[in-house]
Design an enzyme around this catalytic site. Structure first.
Site, PDB file in Angstrom:
ATOM      1  N   HIS A 175     -25.918  25.833  28.262  1.00  0.00           N
ATOM      2  CA  HIS A 175     -25.293  26.637  27.203  1.00  0.00           C
ATOM      3  C   HIS A 175     -26.359  27.014  26.183  1.00  0.00           C
ATOM      4  CE1 HIS A 175     -21.170  24.625  28.253  1.00  0.00           C
ATOM      5  NE2 HIS A 175     -21.683  25.345  29.232  1.00  0.00           N
TER       6      HIS A 175
ATOM      7  N   ASP B 264     -21.711  30.915  32.716  1.00  0.00           N
ATOM      8  CA  ASP B 264     -22.761  31.651  32.002  1.00  0.00           C
ATOM      9  C   ASP B 264     -22.229  32.877  31.268  1.00  0.00           C
ATOM     10  OD1 ASP B 264     -24.571  29.830  33.044  1.00  0.00           O
ATOM     11  OD2 ASP B 264     -25.012  31.074  34.787  1.00  0.00           O
TER      12      ASP B 264
HETATM   13  P1  GDP Z   1     -22.907  29.709  28.835  1.00  0.00           P
HETATM   14  O1  GDP Z   1     -23.314  28.798  29.936  1.00  0.00           O
HETATM   15  O2  GDP Z   1     -21.537  30.265  29.035  1.00  0.00           O
HETATM   16  O3  GDP Z   1     -23.063  29.102  27.471  1.00  0.00           O
HETATM   17  O4  GDP Z   1     -23.892  30.955  28.907  1.00  0.00           O
HETATM   18  P2  GDP Z   1     -25.482  30.913  29.153  1.00  0.00           P
HETATM   19  O5  GDP Z   1     -26.142  30.357  27.964  1.00  0.00           O
HETATM   20  O6  GDP Z   1     -25.797  30.278  30.461  1.00  0.00           O
HETATM   21  O7  GDP Z   1     -25.789  32.438  29.341  1.00  0.00           O
HETATM   22  C1  GDP Z   1     -25.368  33.408  28.423  1.00  0.00           C
HETATM   23  C2  GDP Z   1     -26.596  34.148  27.906  1.00  0.00           C
HETATM   24  O8  GDP Z   1     -26.180  35.308  27.214  1.00  0.00           O
HETATM   25  C3  GDP Z   1     -27.397  33.337  26.906  1.00  0.00           C
HETATM   26  O9  GDP Z   1     -28.759  33.637  27.041  1.00  0.00           O
HETATM   27  C4  GDP Z   1     -26.877  33.826  25.557  1.00  0.00           C
HETATM   28  O10 GDP Z   1     -27.827  33.693  24.521  1.00  0.00           O
HETATM   29  C5  GDP Z   1     -26.631  35.272  25.856  1.00  0.00           C
HETATM   30  N1  GDP Z   1     -25.560  35.915  25.082  1.00  0.00           N
HETATM   31  C6  GDP Z   1     -24.357  35.416  24.709  1.00  0.00           C
HETATM   32  N2  GDP Z   1     -23.620  36.362  24.097  1.00  0.00           N
HETATM   33  C7  GDP Z   1     -24.381  37.486  24.098  1.00  0.00           C
HETATM   34  C8  GDP Z   1     -24.165  38.827  23.634  1.00  0.00           C
HETATM   35  O11 GDP Z   1     -23.089  39.178  23.143  1.00  0.00           O
HETATM   36  N3  GDP Z   1     -25.187  39.711  23.840  1.00  0.00           N
HETATM   37  C9  GDP Z   1     -26.369  39.366  24.428  1.00  0.00           C
HETATM   38  N4  GDP Z   1     -27.300  40.290  24.586  1.00  0.00           N
HETATM   39  N5  GDP Z   1     -26.588  38.112  24.864  1.00  0.00           N
HETATM   40  C10 GDP Z   1     -25.617  37.208  24.716  1.00  0.00           C
HETATM   41  P1  IMO Z   2     -22.300  26.913  32.591  1.00  0.00           P
HETATM   42  O1  IMO Z   2     -21.537  25.844  31.857  1.00  0.00           O
HETATM   43  C1  IMO Z   2     -23.028  29.083  36.309  1.00  0.00           C
HETATM   44  C2  IMO Z   2     -22.325  26.908  40.060  1.00  0.00           C
HETATM   45  C3  IMO Z   2     -23.604  26.666  40.849  1.00  0.00           C
HETATM   46  C4  IMO Z   2     -23.039  26.659  42.252  1.00  0.00           C
HETATM   47  C5  IMO Z   2     -21.694  25.959  42.079  1.00  0.00           C
HETATM   48  C6  IMO Z   2     -21.724  24.463  42.404  1.00  0.00           C
HETATM   49  O2  IMO Z   2     -23.687  27.079  32.144  1.00  0.00           O
HETATM   50  O3  IMO Z   2     -21.524  28.188  32.624  1.00  0.00           O
HETATM   51  P2  IMO Z   2     -22.771  22.352  41.168  1.00  0.00           P
HETATM   52  O4  IMO Z   2     -24.181  22.034  40.822  1.00  0.00           O
HETATM   53  O5  IMO Z   2     -21.827  22.357  40.023  1.00  0.00           O
HETATM   54  O6  IMO Z   2     -22.245  21.505  42.294  1.00  0.00           O
HETATM   55  O7  IMO Z   2     -22.836  23.849  41.757  1.00  0.00           O
HETATM   56  O8  IMO Z   2     -21.338  26.141  40.735  1.00  0.00           O
HETATM   57  N1  IMO Z   2     -22.367  26.452  38.642  1.00  0.00           N
HETATM   58  C7  IMO Z   2     -22.583  27.250  37.605  1.00  0.00           C
HETATM   59  N2  IMO Z   2     -22.865  28.570  37.552  1.00  0.00           N
HETATM   60  N3  IMO Z   2     -22.889  28.385  35.168  1.00  0.00           N
HETATM   61  C8  IMO Z   2     -22.589  27.068  35.208  1.00  0.00           C
HETATM   62  O9  IMO Z   2     -22.384  26.334  34.093  1.00  0.00           O
HETATM   63  C9  IMO Z   2     -22.441  26.434  36.464  1.00  0.00           C
HETATM   64  N4  IMO Z   2     -22.155  25.177  36.861  1.00  0.00           N
HETATM   65  C10 IMO Z   2     -22.108  25.198  38.200  1.00  0.00           C
HETATM   66  O10 IMO Z   2     -24.541  27.689  40.654  1.00  0.00           O
HETATM   67  O11 IMO Z   2     -22.785  27.966  42.680  1.00  0.00           O
HETATM   68 MG    MG Z   3     -24.840  28.619  31.387  1.00  0.00          MG
END
Ligand code: GDP
Ligand code: IMO
Ligand code: MG
Length: 446
Positions: A62, A34
């Site tokens: 994502h 994340d």
């Molecule tokens: P990912 O799984 O790595 O793609 O990340 P996620 O989507 O789960 O979580 C990242 C969150 O941060 C999302 O809601 C993005 O829209 C947000 N985000 C990414 N870059 C930035 C940034 O530079 N600033 C802010 N405020 N939000 C961001």
């Molecule tokens: P993105 O791609 C954050 C974490 C789960 C749990 C552990 C194992 O969005 O960054 P699983 O369901 O994979 O067996 O869970 O891994 N986890 C993540 N945490 N972002 C993710 O993906 C994750 N994918 C798995 O929360 O702790």
């Molecule tokens: Mg994510």
């Protein structure tokens, strides 16, 4: 702050960005997931027309925000299985062999995109070596967590671990098998029978097979040998983006085992999960949040279990994109992130969410750990040790002004620049991209 001029000035120019990063670039989560991978993948996909996901399944979420040019409104997309390059009409998206895919979840995702007017057919390819995650894998996932009790991993409940366990035990169902559905059915039933005995789950296999037969028809034409496709793209000199999922500290080998996911979320998974020859990888960009978050159980040395952690969660909207769970929040951990830089051989990072720290008076960075009176900077393997380390912090003054949407590094307040430069020094890697907001254009490119 977001003048047209500054946006135009920093818009990524194709020849220069591809010349800078090279023909094949990997985007890797460098913390516990994340970090903001989706946003950079989306941004780069306009110049990298082939986007390949290598590992994980629908545990990933994502997020991408796109501003509608006409209305100025921001629209949110969350990708779980489909590579996050799909919003660019010219991009071809590949689901690599290292993934575990639940086809029902895939269909839901495809339908959301189609409703938004995004064409998927002809632009999405699925490796015939992808493993199929079924609904009984989800039931096993939940059962295993239940049995672990207080020691549970805190999985996303998507059946990821059990699907990878079948793969490693050499009994997994692969996408290619769907093309001969009678033989797939036999394999499915024999696995279900074995799992039912082992875990005491109850699952309506006949119903799932009816659904899978329809899904096999829907997705059958997309199932190909994607390794051959990637190889032909390399020969044609097409720029390819490798989209990592999850994060390095969740990697089955390099993460905080056993509180990890079940695949190689770090650089190795990019190679094994796609069939890309390692010599073709030109750069690896680590996605690094300006602070740290984690979902699920496991050690988190710089965690803020207090009002400040809660304030960061609120300001950063730190709730899981897949499960909606609140993310645990804490300070930037230079020990953990340096480890990630080393494990992945990162050539640069995208520091994300810097804007979220804007109103803090002071900001701390974990620069070393102390355990039983001994100070060290190497991220340890033992979660027992990690759960008990004392973190040595360095303090930084906050910059106390909103930096949302800044697209030029020099326009950042000096104290903010100082924070970024210090992080770069601690981890030994340049912040080539700096996120100053969730939208595409809110990015500094250096
Ligand atoms: P990912 O799984 O790595 O793609 O990340 P996620 O989507 O789960 O979580 C990242 C969150 O941060 C999302 O809601 C993005 O829209 C947000 N985000 C990414 N870059 C930035 C940034 O530079 N600033 C802010 N405020 N939000 C961001
Ligand atoms: P993105 O791609 C954050 C974490 C789960 C749990 C552990 C194992 O969005 O960054 P699983 O369901 O994979 O067996 O869970 O891994 N986890 C993540 N945490 N972002 C993710 O993906 C994750 N994918 C798995 O929360 O702790
Ligand atoms: Mg994510």
């Amino acid at each position: 702050m977001k003048s047209k001029k500054s946006v135009r000035k920093t818009a990524i120019k194709s020849p220069s960005i591809v010349a800078k990063l090279g023909q094949v670039t990997a985007v890797i989560g460098a913390q516990w997931g994340d970090e903001g991978k989706g946003k950079l993948v989306d941004l780069l996909a306009q110049h990298y027309p082939i986007v390949v996901r290598a590992t994980g399944g629908a545990n990933a979420g994502h997020t991408i925000y796109v501003t509608d040019k006409k209305t100025g409104e921001s629209k949110k997309y969350v990708f779980h299985l489909i590579p996050a390059g799909m919003l660019h009409p010219k991009a071809v998206c590949v689901m690599g062999n290292g993934m575990v895919v639940n086809l029902k979840t895939l269909l839901e995702e495809v339908e959301i995109l189609e409703k938004a007017g995004i064409k998927v057919d002809g632009r999405l390819l699925i490796s015939d070596r992808v493993h199929i995650a079924t609904d009984y894998h989800k039931a096993i996932d939940l059962r295993q967590e239940e049995l672990k009790g207080a020691a549970k991993v805190g999985t996303t409940g998507r059946g990821i671990g059990p699907a990878y366990a079948d793969k490693i035990s050499r009994v997994g169902l692969r996408a290619g098998e769907l093309l001969d559905f009678a033989s797939f059915t036999k394999h499915y039933n024999s696995n279900l029978e074995a799992h039912t005995k082992m875990y005491g789950i109850s699952h309506d296999g006949a119903q799932e097979l009816v659904e899978l037969a329809k899904l096999a028809k829907r997705f059958g034409s997309m199932i190909i040998d994607t390794g051959v496709f990637i190889s032909s793209c390399l020969k044609k000199n097409k720029a390819i983006l490798m989209e990592g999922a999850n994060g390095t500290l969740l990697d089955i080998d390099h993460g905080t085992y056993p509180f990890v996911t079940s695949s190689n979320a770090s650089i190795g998974g990019i190679i094994s999960g796609t069939g890309l020859p390692p010599k073709n990888l030109s750069s690896a960009i680590g996605i690094v949040k300006a602070y740290t978050t984690r979902v699920g159980s496991g050690p988190f040395p710089t965690e803020l279990n207090n009002d400040l952690g809660e304030a960061i969660r609120k300001k950063g909207n730190e709730f899981g994109a897949t499960t909606g769970r609140p993310r645990r929040c804490g300070w930037f951990d230079a020990v953990a992130t340096s480890y990630s830089v080393r494990v992945n051989g990162l050539t640069g990072i995208n520091l994300t969410k810097l804007d979220i720290l804007s109103d803090l008076k002071e900001i701390l960075v974990g620069v070393a750990y102390e355990y039983k009176g001994k100070k060290f900077t190497n991220f340890p393997a033992s979660v027992v040790m990690l759960s008990d380390v004392k973190v040595v912090y360095k303090k930084f003054q906050g910059w106390n002004s909103d930096i949302t949407g800044v697209t030029n590094f020099k326009k950042l307040p000096l104290k903010c620049q100082k924070y970024v430069l210090a992080l770069e020094k601690f981890i030994g890697c340049k912040a080539q991209f700096i996120g100053t907001g969730p939208n595409r254009e809110q990015m500094i490119v250096r």
